[in-house]
Scaffold this motif. Structure first.
Motif, PDB file in Angstrom:
ATOM      1  N   ARG A  74       5.032   5.907  10.372  1.00 37.18           N
ATOM      2  CA  ARG A  74       3.896   6.241  11.241  1.00 37.18           C
ATOM      3  C   ARG A  74       2.907   7.159  10.544  1.00 37.18           C
ATOM      4  N   ARG A  75       3.434   8.173   9.864  1.00 41.77           N
ATOM      5  CA  ARG A  75       2.582   9.163   9.211  1.00 41.77           C
ATOM      6  C   ARG A  75       1.840   8.551   8.019  1.00 41.77           C
ATOM      7  N   LEU A  76       2.567   7.739   7.235  1.00 39.83           N
ATOM      8  CA  LEU A  76       1.970   7.114   6.051  1.00 39.83           C
ATOM      9  C   LEU A  76       0.949   6.040   6.439  1.00 39.83           C
ATOM     10  N   ALA A  77       1.306   5.235   7.437  1.00 37.88           N
ATOM     11  CA  ALA A  77       0.381   4.185   7.890  1.00 37.88           C
ATOM     12  C   ALA A  77      -0.831   4.813   8.571  1.00 37.88           C
ATOM     13  N   GLY A  78      -0.590   5.870   9.336  1.00 39.58           N
ATOM     14  CA  GLY A  78      -1.689   6.559  10.022  1.00 39.58           C
ATOM     15  C   GLY A  78      -2.663   7.197   9.046  1.00 39.58           C
ATOM     16  N   ALA A  79      -2.159   7.555   7.858  1.00 37.14           N
ATOM     17  CA  ALA A  79      -3.012   8.152   6.826  1.00 37.14           C
ATOM     18  C   ALA A  79      -3.656   7.076   5.941  1.00 37.14           C
ATOM     19  N   GLY A  80      -3.349   5.807   6.231  1.00 36.32           N
ATOM     20  CA  GLY A  80      -3.960   4.713   5.475  1.00 36.32           C
ATOM     21  C   GLY A  80      -3.341   4.466   4.107  1.00 36.32           C
ATOM     22  N   LEU A  81      -2.117   4.969   3.881  1.00 39.17           N
ATOM     23  CA  LEU A  81      -1.473   4.810   2.573  1.00 39.17           C
ATOM     24  C   LEU A  81      -0.611   3.551   2.499  1.00 39.17           C
ATOM     25  N   ILE A  82      -0.079   3.128   3.639  1.00 39.70           N
ATOM     26  CA  ILE A  82       0.664   1.866   3.707  1.00 39.70           C
ATOM     27  C   ILE A  82       0.175   1.114   4.940  1.00 39.70           C
ATOM     28  N   THR A  83       0.461  -0.178   4.974  1.00 39.57           N
ATOM     29  CA  THR A  83       0.210  -0.943   6.193  1.00 39.57           C
ATOM     30  C   THR A  83       1.547  -1.518   6.637  1.00 39.57           C
ATOM     31  N   VAL A  84       1.710  -1.664   7.921  1.00 43.74           N
ATOM     32  CA  VAL A  84       2.949  -2.249   8.438  1.00 43.74           C
ATOM     33  C   VAL A  84       2.566  -3.221   9.547  1.00 43.74           C
ATOM     34  N   GLU A  85       3.051  -4.435   9.401  1.00 40.11           N
ATOM     35  CA  GLU A  85       2.763  -5.462  10.389  1.00 40.11           C
ATOM     36  C   GLU A  85       3.971  -6.371  10.488  1.00 40.11           C
ATOM     37  N   ASP A  86       4.455  -6.577  11.704  1.00 41.69           N
ATOM     38  CA  ASP A  86       5.671  -7.375  11.893  1.00 41.69           C
ATOM     39  C   ASP A  86       6.783  -6.901  10.962  1.00 41.69           C
ATOM     40  N   ASP A  87       6.876  -5.605  10.780  1.00 42.32           N
ATOM     41  CA  ASP A  87       7.936  -5.012   9.961  1.00 42.32           C
ATOM     42  C   ASP A  87       7.885  -5.439   8.489  1.00 42.32           C
ATOM     43  N   ILE A  88       6.706  -5.866   8.050  1.00 42.11           N
ATOM     44  CA  ILE A  88       6.457  -6.089   6.620  1.00 42.11           C
ATOM     45  C   ILE A  88       5.588  -4.915   6.166  1.00 42.11           C
ATOM     46  N   ILE A  89       6.059  -4.226   5.149  1.00 44.42           N
ATOM     47  CA  ILE A  89       5.364  -3.027   4.688  1.00 44.42           C
ATOM     48  C   ILE A  89       4.658  -3.310   3.372  1.00 44.42           C
ATOM     49  N   GLU A  90       3.388  -2.924   3.305  1.00 44.73           N
ATOM     50  CA  GLU A  90       2.630  -3.068   2.070  1.00 44.73           C
ATOM     51  C   GLU A  90       1.983  -1.739   1.724  1.00 44.73           C
ATOM     52  N   VAL A  91       1.824  -1.490   0.452  1.00 43.52           N
ATOM     53  CA  VAL A  91       1.140  -0.280  -0.005  1.00 43.52           C
ATOM     54  C   VAL A  91      -0.354  -0.587   0.055  1.00 43.52           C
ATOM     55  N   ALA A  92      -1.095   0.235   0.794  1.00 39.87           N
ATOM     56  CA  ALA A  92      -2.541   0.034   0.953  1.00 39.87           C
ATOM     57  C   ALA A  92      -3.260   0.481  -0.322  1.00 39.87           C
ATOM     58  N   PRO A  93      -4.515   0.073  -0.513  1.00 41.69           N
ATOM     59  CA  PRO A  93      -5.257   0.497  -1.710  1.00 41.69           C
ATOM     60  C   PRO A  93      -5.249   2.014  -1.932  1.00 41.69           C
ATOM     61  N   ALA A  94      -5.376   2.792  -0.858  1.00 43.08           N
ATOM     62  CA  ALA A  94      -5.347   4.263  -1.016  1.00 43.08           C
ATOM     63  C   ALA A  94      -3.981   4.733  -1.520  1.00 43.08           C
ATOM     64  N   GLY A  95      -2.934   4.058  -1.079  1.00 45.68           N
ATOM     65  CA  GLY A  95      -1.584   4.382  -1.533  1.00 45.68           C
ATOM     66  C   GLY A  95      -1.379   4.004  -2.996  1.00 45.68           C
ATOM     67  N   GLU A  96      -1.921   2.845  -3.373  1.00 41.92           N
ATOM     68  CA  GLU A  96      -1.855   2.408  -4.781  1.00 41.92           C
ATOM     69  C   GLU A  96      -2.549   3.426  -5.678  1.00 41.92           C
ATOM     70  N   GLN A  97      -3.712   3.886  -5.211  1.00 39.74           N
ATOM     71  CA  GLN A  97      -4.489   4.868  -5.967  1.00 39.74           C
ATOM     72  C   GLN A  97      -3.689   6.165  -6.136  1.00 39.74           C
ATOM     73  N   LEU A  98      -3.077   6.599  -5.045  1.00 41.85           N
ATOM     74  CA  LEU A  98      -2.270   7.824  -5.075  1.00 41.85           C
ATOM     75  C   LEU A  98      -1.112   7.669  -6.074  1.00 41.85           C
ATOM     76  N   TRP A  99      -0.461   6.499  -6.033  1.00 45.23           N
ATOM     77  CA  TRP A  99       0.666   6.249  -6.923  1.00 45.23           C
ATOM     78  C   TRP A  99       0.216   6.223  -8.373  1.00 45.23           C
ATOM     79  N   ARG A 100      -0.904   5.538  -8.626  1.00 47.54           N
ATOM     80  CA  ARG A 100      -1.385   5.414 -10.008  1.00 47.54           C
ATOM     81  C   ARG A 100      -1.853   6.733 -10.589  1.00 47.54           C
TER      82      ARG A 100
END
Length: 151
Positions: A74-100
């Motif tokens: 909830r916290r990560l998706a709410g901050a736009g770092l990951i997306t979650v839909e139908d229990d499939i989790i993806e790293v959002a562009p902002a999350g990719e940037q943070l990781w890189r």
């Protein structure tokens, strides 16, 4: 009175270890899924909850509890770092940037490094995604079966 340093204009600093653990797990799970899909010439579709649990266990030798997982997602998706839909989790562009842009460290210290990075870069958000007991339990079962199969 002591002064506290605030970044980003808001009091960033609300991220906890679990949030960083779940985020790093999502990154690992998604990359493994992407590799698997590419090898099998299949479309790439993010990581399942079972994939996330597998990555979390690999990182920390334990599986997050349902409430821990729900709260961090909830916290990560709410901050736009990951997306979650139908229990499939993806790293959002902002999350990719943070990781890189994280300071490079081995996986053993990636969670602590990432927690510091999160606290510098973003505020925890909130989304009303709910992880039902049945969905969580099914993911744990799927992961347990993979372990038994040696995958």
């Amino acid at each position: 009175m002591p002064t506290t340093r605030h970044h980003c204009g808001m009091g960033a600093g609300g991220w906890n270890w679990n949030d960083a653990w779940i985020f790093v797990s999502a990154v690992i799970a998604e990359r493994l899924e992407r590799d698997r899909a590419l090898h099998a010439a299949l479309p790439v579709s993010g990581a399942t909850l079972a994939d996330l649990l597998a990555a979390a266990d690999f990182l920390h030798h334990s599986v997050p509890a349902r409430t821990e997982l729900e709260e961090s997602v909830r916290r990560l998706a709410g901050a736009g770092l990951i997306t979650v839909e139908d229990d499939i989790i993806e790293v959002a562009p902002a999350g990719e940037q943070l990781w890189r842009t994280r300071p490079f460290s081995g996986l053993s210290s990636a969670v602590m490094t990432l927690q510091a990075q999160l606290n510098r870069a973003a505020e925890p958000g909130y989304t009303d995604w709910a992880l039902e007991d049945a969905t969580y339990n099914a993911a744990v079962r799927e992961y347990s079966m993979r372990l038994a199969d040696g995958r």
